[in-house]
Scaffold this motif. Sequence first.
Motif, PDB file in Angstrom:
ATOM      1  N   ALA A 281     -30.789  31.719  38.792  1.00 16.26           N
ATOM      2  CA  ALA A 281     -29.408  31.329  38.489  1.00 16.26           C
ATOM      3  C   ALA A 281     -28.606  32.511  37.964  1.00 16.26           C
ATOM      4  CB  ALA A 281     -29.392  30.192  37.473  1.00 16.26           C
ATOM      5  N   LYS A 282     -29.216  33.340  37.132  1.00 15.73           N
ATOM      6  CA  LYS A 282     -28.517  34.522  36.635  1.00 15.73           C
ATOM      7  C   LYS A 282     -28.106  35.433  37.796  1.00 15.73           C
ATOM      8  CE  LYS A 282     -30.344  35.039  31.919  1.00 15.73           C
ATOM      9  NZ  LYS A 282     -31.041  35.966  30.995  1.00 15.73           N
ATOM     10  N   ALA A 283     -29.027  35.620  38.738  1.00 14.78           N
ATOM     11  CA  ALA A 283     -28.721  36.464  39.892  1.00 14.78           C
ATOM     12  C   ALA A 283     -27.591  35.852  40.723  1.00 14.78           C
ATOM     13  CB  ALA A 283     -29.971  36.651  40.755  1.00 14.78           C
ATOM     14  N   ALA A 284     -27.611  34.529  40.879  1.00  8.87           N
ATOM     15  CA  ALA A 284     -26.543  33.854  41.624  1.00  8.87           C
ATOM     16  C   ALA A 284     -25.215  33.996  40.898  1.00  8.87           C
ATOM     17  CB  ALA A 284     -26.897  32.381  41.815  1.00  8.87           C
ATOM     18  N   GLY A 285     -25.246  33.844  39.573  1.00  6.36           N
ATOM     19  CA  GLY A 285     -24.024  33.970  38.796  1.00  6.36           C
ATOM     20  C   GLY A 285     -23.446  35.373  38.864  1.00  6.36           C
ATOM     21  N   GLU A 286     -24.302  36.373  38.792  1.00  8.46           N
ATOM     22  CA  GLU A 286     -23.834  37.752  38.852  1.00  8.46           C
ATOM     23  C   GLU A 286     -23.270  38.081  40.232  1.00  8.46           C
ATOM     24  OE1 GLU A 286     -27.405  39.706  37.639  1.00  8.46           O
ATOM     25  OE2 GLU A 286     -26.827  39.771  35.522  1.00  8.46           O
ATOM     26  N   ALA A 287     -23.822  37.474  41.279  1.00  8.34           N
ATOM     27  CA  ALA A 287     -23.340  37.725  42.641  1.00  8.34           C
ATOM     28  C   ALA A 287     -22.002  37.037  42.890  1.00  8.34           C
ATOM     29  CB  ALA A 287     -24.374  37.252  43.657  1.00  8.34           C
ATOM     30  N   GLY A 288     -21.769  35.883  42.241  1.00  7.65           N
ATOM     31  CA  GLY A 288     -20.518  35.155  42.425  1.00  7.65           C
ATOM     32  C   GLY A 288     -20.361  34.657  43.844  1.00  7.65           C
ATOM     33  N   CYS A 289     -19.111  34.611  44.350  1.00  5.39           N
ATOM     34  CA  CYS A 289     -18.834  34.222  45.734  1.00  5.39           C
ATOM     35  C   CYS A 289     -19.446  32.871  46.091  1.00  5.39           C
ATOM     36  CB  CYS A 289     -19.309  35.300  46.704  1.00  5.39           C
ATOM     37  SG  CYS A 289     -18.458  36.882  46.484  1.00  5.39           S
ATOM     38  N   CYS A 290     -19.250  31.902  45.230  1.00  2.30           N
ATOM     39  CA  CYS A 290     -19.708  30.517  45.440  1.00  2.30           C
ATOM     40  C   CYS A 290     -21.222  30.347  45.373  1.00  2.30           C
ATOM     41  CB  CYS A 290     -19.209  29.947  46.774  1.00  2.30           C
ATOM     42  SG  CYS A 290     -17.441  29.607  46.818  1.00  2.30           S
ATOM     43  N   ARG A 291     -21.958  31.396  45.014  1.00  4.24           N
ATOM     44  CA  ARG A 291     -23.410  31.272  44.993  1.00  4.24           C
ATOM     45  C   ARG A 291     -23.902  30.308  43.904  1.00  4.24           C
ATOM     46  NH1 ARG A 291     -25.251  34.772  48.695  1.00  4.24           N
ATOM     47  NH2 ARG A 291     -27.418  34.743  48.047  1.00  4.24           N
ATOM     48  N   PRO A 292     -23.271  30.225  42.739  1.00  3.49           N
ATOM     49  CA  PRO A 292     -23.689  29.165  41.805  1.00  3.49           C
ATOM     50  C   PRO A 292     -23.502  27.766  42.386  1.00  3.49           C
ATOM     51  CG  PRO A 292     -22.472  30.855  40.635  1.00  3.49           C
ATOM     52  CD  PRO A 292     -22.319  31.148  42.089  1.00  3.49           C
ATOM     53  N   ALA A 293     -22.430  27.554  43.141  1.00  4.25           N
ATOM     54  CA  ALA A 293     -22.210  26.254  43.785  1.00  4.25           C
ATOM     55  C   ALA A 293     -23.294  25.991  44.824  1.00  4.25           C
ATOM     56  CB  ALA A 293     -20.832  26.212  44.443  1.00  4.25           C
ATOM     57  N   ILE A 294     -23.673  27.011  45.563  1.00  3.33           N
ATOM     58  CA  ILE A 294     -24.740  26.885  46.558  1.00  3.33           C
ATOM     59  C   ILE A 294     -26.062  26.554  45.860  1.00  3.33           C
ATOM     60  CG2 ILE A 294     -26.127  28.211  48.213  1.00  3.33           C
ATOM     61  CD1 ILE A 294     -23.476  29.713  48.909  1.00  3.33           C
ATOM     62  N   TYR A 295     -26.334  27.253  44.788  1.00  2.42           N
ATOM     63  CA  TYR A 295     -27.542  26.998  43.989  1.00  2.42           C
ATOM     64  C   TYR A 295     -27.614  25.521  43.587  1.00  2.42           C
ATOM     65  CZ  TYR A 295     -30.769  27.583  39.945  1.00  2.42           C
ATOM     66  OH  TYR A 295     -31.810  27.484  39.044  1.00  2.42           O
ATOM     67  N   ASN A 296     -26.542  25.014  43.006  1.00  2.00           N
ATOM     68  CA  ASN A 296     -26.532  23.653  42.484  1.00  2.00           C
ATOM     69  C   ASN A 296     -26.663  22.622  43.603  1.00  2.00           C
ATOM     70  OD1 ASN A 296     -26.056  21.688  40.263  1.00  2.00           O
ATOM     71  ND2 ASN A 296     -24.192  21.258  41.411  1.00  2.00           N
TER      72      ASN A 296
END
Length: 403
Positions: free
Chosen positions: A323-338
């Motif tokens: 999740a930290k890596a997704a958050g740092e990457a941004g570009c909707c990646r936290p939404a994709i993760y969830n």
Amino acid sequence: MTSPRDVVLLGSTGSIGTQAIDIVRRNPDRFRVVALGAGGGNVGLLAAQALELGVEAVGVARASAAQDLQLAFYAEASRRGWARGEVRLPKIFAGPDAMTELARWRSDVVLNGVVGSLGLAPTLAALRAGRTLALANKESLVAGGPLVRAAVTRPGQIVPVDSEHTALAQCLRSGSRAEVRRLLVTASGGPFRGRRRGELTQVTPEQALAHPTWNMGPVVTINCATMVNKALEVIEAHELFDVPYADITVLVHPTSVIHSMVEFVDGSTIAQASPPDMRLPIALGLGWPDRVADAAPAVDWTTSHAWEFAPLDDAAFPAVALAKAAGEAGCCRPAIYNAANEECVAAFVAGRLPFLGIVDTVEQVLAEAPDFGEPGTVEDVLAAESWARGHAQTIIEKSVEGA
């Protein structure tokens, strides 16, 4: 004497909503509910809440529940001994935009307890209308963090309702932002605390649903078992407090009495302690920055306590690092993760995916995700989530066929 604070409750028939109403009921001089919103699955309870509280407006997210809600109003009024002509129905909103309309309703505070990404649009509406937002909908920040940040109209407009983030907000009162070294977010560790990755290969849904501390819904409970729930809370903490991911640490704390801590640059660590009871963070969300007397029981200091802390085993529970890596990457990646995680949890409960496959599949979805860019609208977030759900399902189907 000041007048009561007007409150809109979204998700009023759920756990957060019913506990919020309990707080309002015990503090009529502090709070007055002016509108209620719910999904529409329990119109009987919603009607009872609305008549008891005398609200001005009610909303249901499911358009087909509108007529059922009207009938529930008359049934509840009859149960109370009222004649049909005595019933004054509040304004009723129904459909996908109902929660958003209520979020704009005249009020001082909007408590967003809506479940899932459906809570993002009401969050944005409340902020743009200048309301104080008591936020219990984690998807708003996880999936739509950039949108939420852009919608804030004043400092302190968002008050977190998650127990961990309420704890952090309280601890942060002890110093300036420049004095903060790191945030320490505590986790119970779930039902598999202390197990190594190799010991989690045969975990069943029944075992994953047996949380040792909290009584929650199935998705959140399984997220606690995988540590995904804590991973999402790390993203929330970053968005709420503007602390770099590298300065947010997860600690395992089995008794869940210390809800989170803040370490300052001088070596001091400030902790917030209370028994696990969501009424305290809900009351703080409604009354912030003031406290509500006797919102929940305090720690019993007449008995002995032993509080254990341990570092998170990232090898057994890689969800937080992912999740930290997704958050740092941004570009909707936290939404994709969830979104991918929600599909994986459903597949696990249905027996189509092993326990370790939940986070492993989320990792694969993230690795194969296209560049969606930073979201500019809610539709951008929903598009990324839709792709993530579809791609997760494809991966799951292939794993089932290959088993």
